[in-house]
Write an enzyme that holds these catalytic residues in place. Sequence first.
Site, PDB file in Angstrom:
ATOM      1  N   SER A 145       0.850  -1.202   0.000  1.00  0.00           N
ATOM      2  CA  SER A 145       0.000   0.000   0.000  1.00  0.00           C
ATOM      3  C   SER A 145       0.876   1.238   0.000  1.00  0.00           C
ATOM      4  CB  SER A 145      -0.874   0.013   1.251  1.00  0.00           C
ATOM      5  OG  SER A 145      -1.552   1.254   1.356  1.00  0.00           O
ATOM      6  N   TYR A 159      -1.775  -0.600  10.359  1.00  0.00           N
ATOM      7  CA  TYR A 159      -1.960  -1.091   8.985  1.00  0.00           C
ATOM      8  C   TYR A 159      -0.784  -0.648   8.108  1.00  0.00           C
ATOM      9  CZ  TYR A 159      -3.850  -1.110   4.202  1.00  0.00           C
ATOM     10  OH  TYR A 159      -4.033  -1.287   2.850  1.00  0.00           O
TER      11      TYR A 159
HETATM   12  P1  NAP Z   1     -11.467  -5.619   0.395  1.00  0.00           P
HETATM   13  O1  NAP Z   1     -12.388  -5.109  -0.647  1.00  0.00           O
HETATM   14  O2  NAP Z   1     -11.752  -5.328   1.822  1.00  0.00           O
HETATM   15  O3  NAP Z   1     -11.331  -7.215   0.195  1.00  0.00           O
HETATM   16  C1  NAP Z   1     -10.521  -7.936   1.065  1.00  0.00           C
HETATM   17  C2  NAP Z   1     -10.426  -9.358   0.600  1.00  0.00           C
HETATM   18  O4  NAP Z   1      -9.512 -10.051   1.468  1.00  0.00           O
HETATM   19  C3  NAP Z   1     -11.735 -10.103   0.675  1.00  0.00           C
HETATM   20  O5  NAP Z   1     -11.783 -11.017  -0.399  1.00  0.00           O
HETATM   21  C4  NAP Z   1     -11.643 -10.863   2.005  1.00  0.00           C
HETATM   22  O6  NAP Z   1     -12.402 -12.065   2.039  1.00  0.00           O
HETATM   23  C5  NAP Z   1     -10.174 -11.189   2.002  1.00  0.00           C
HETATM   24  N1  NAP Z   1      -9.597 -11.474   3.320  1.00  0.00           N
HETATM   25  C6  NAP Z   1      -9.434 -10.638   4.380  1.00  0.00           C
HETATM   26  N2  NAP Z   1      -8.829 -11.276   5.389  1.00  0.00           N
HETATM   27  C7  NAP Z   1      -8.612 -12.548   4.958  1.00  0.00           C
HETATM   28  C8  NAP Z   1      -8.050 -13.693   5.542  1.00  0.00           C
HETATM   29  N3  NAP Z   1      -7.552 -13.678   6.797  1.00  0.00           N
HETATM   30  N4  NAP Z   1      -8.006 -14.844   4.818  1.00  0.00           N
HETATM   31  C9  NAP Z   1      -8.478 -14.880   3.545  1.00  0.00           C
HETATM   32  N5  NAP Z   1      -9.032 -13.823   2.933  1.00  0.00           N
HETATM   33  C10 NAP Z   1      -9.100 -12.664   3.637  1.00  0.00           C
HETATM   34  O7  NAP Z   1      -9.976  -5.132   0.140  1.00  0.00           O
HETATM   35  P2  NAP Z   1      -9.284  -4.368  -1.094  1.00  0.00           P
HETATM   36  O8  NAP Z   1      -9.504  -2.929  -0.911  1.00  0.00           O
HETATM   37  O9  NAP Z   1      -9.614  -5.027  -2.357  1.00  0.00           O
HETATM   38  O10 NAP Z   1      -7.745  -4.631  -0.726  1.00  0.00           O
HETATM   39  C11 NAP Z   1      -6.985  -5.663  -1.303  1.00  0.00           C
HETATM   40  C12 NAP Z   1      -5.524  -5.416  -0.929  1.00  0.00           C
HETATM   41  O11 NAP Z   1      -5.139  -4.121  -1.402  1.00  0.00           O
HETATM   42  C13 NAP Z   1      -5.256  -5.424   0.580  1.00  0.00           C
HETATM   43  O12 NAP Z   1      -4.027  -6.037   0.839  1.00  0.00           O
HETATM   44  C14 NAP Z   1      -5.198  -3.933   0.916  1.00  0.00           C
HETATM   45  O13 NAP Z   1      -4.418  -3.693   2.054  1.00  0.00           O
HETATM   46  C15 NAP Z   1      -4.565  -3.368  -0.339  1.00  0.00           C
HETATM   47  N6  NAP Z   1      -4.835  -1.943  -0.537  1.00  0.00           N
HETATM   48  C16 NAP Z   1      -6.111  -1.475  -0.723  1.00  0.00           C
HETATM   49  C17 NAP Z   1      -6.302  -0.116  -0.895  1.00  0.00           C
HETATM   50  C18 NAP Z   1      -7.661   0.498  -1.117  1.00  0.00           C
HETATM   51  O14 NAP Z   1      -7.767   1.745  -1.148  1.00  0.00           O
HETATM   52  N7  NAP Z   1      -8.709  -0.289  -1.256  1.00  0.00           N
HETATM   53  C19 NAP Z   1      -5.207   0.751  -0.872  1.00  0.00           C
HETATM   54  C20 NAP Z   1      -3.937   0.241  -0.684  1.00  0.00           C
HETATM   55  C21 NAP Z   1      -3.751  -1.119  -0.516  1.00  0.00           C
HETATM   56  P3  NAP Z   1     -13.971 -12.064   2.499  1.00  0.00           P
HETATM   57  O15 NAP Z   1     -14.705 -11.302   1.420  1.00  0.00           O
HETATM   58  O16 NAP Z   1     -14.352 -13.487   2.560  1.00  0.00           O
HETATM   59  O17 NAP Z   1     -13.987 -11.357   3.811  1.00  0.00           O
END
Ligand code: NAP
Length: 250
Positions: A145, A159
């Site tokens: 991130s 985080y």
């Molecule tokens: P999201 O929409 O909240 O989705 C999270 C995903 O991770 C879901 O599929 C969830 O499964 C799964 N998950 C969470 N904990 C888990 C575990 N212990 N075991 C297996 N699966 C797990 O997140 P996102 O925004 O797409 O983020 C994806 C990645 O990008 C993350 O690493 C996040 O830190 C990074 N990121 C995101 C942003 C942003 O602005 N969105 C920015 C920077 C970095 P369930 O649906 O079953 O709960």
Amino acid sequence: MSTQKIALITGGSRGIGAATARLFAKQGYAVAINYKSNSEAANKLAETITADGGRCITIQADVASEGDVIRMFSTVDKALGTLSVLVNNAGILKKQSRLEDMTADRINAILTNNVTSYFLCCREAVKRMSTRHGGLGGVIVNVSSGAARSGSPNEYIDYAASKGAIDTLTKGLSLEVAAEGIRVNCVRPGLIYTDMHADGGEPERVERLKNMIPLQRGGQPEEVAEAIYWSASDKSSFSTGNFLDITGGL
Ligand code: NAP
């Protein structure tokens, strides 16, 4: 023997992981979609991919649990075959908070879910991909991130620090396995429209902050998926230990 490449995407049921699963499937990969609890979203995505002619499976596993991770990789071995790509994407956020209000339980939950999980999945991937273990090589892409650089003051330093650890993991592992046929790259998204911000207590966070972004808008999960795909594909064949910031210039 099939020459189809196989990709495992952790946290593939929604957001960036789901967009990544769709893109890999479109590019001809067999895809393993991991999720923790949202089986409905994972199954719906798998149905769409299959309807479009793709090959995919869904795997429920908590990537913070060593036993679940071992089971998840052996499911991929049996159901799809030799793993080519691991995308370490699953991650969590807790409610926005200053550091002095964080409990040990919260901090440990963040570190276990966001750091231990990536280490465990890398371990299982390296065991399968490394020429040292008779593997054919492969690529690992870690989703970190922009928070690793900003530190996320007043929101979630825990985080941000977990993502700093992922940057260091990427650097160290990329060098450790470079001569064993494995590339390890990292993609660092900025403010992306996903449900993750609701978990942080502010569903409209990207809207509130978008004017701070030089490109004047939040990012879409598909824009991050493209960077993940490039980092994993042969197009980036001379890149390892590489960091791609998908942050709109922030
Ligand atoms: P999201 O929409 O909240 O989705 C999270 C995903 O991770 C879901 O599929 C969830 O499964 C799964 N998950 C969470 N904990 C888990 C575990 N212990 N075991 C297996 N699966 C797990 O997140 P996102 O925004 O797409 O983020 C994806 C990645 O990008 C993350 O690493 C996040 O830190 C990074 N990121 C995101 C942003 C942003 O602005 N969105 C920015 C920077 C970095 P369930 O649906 O079953 O709960």
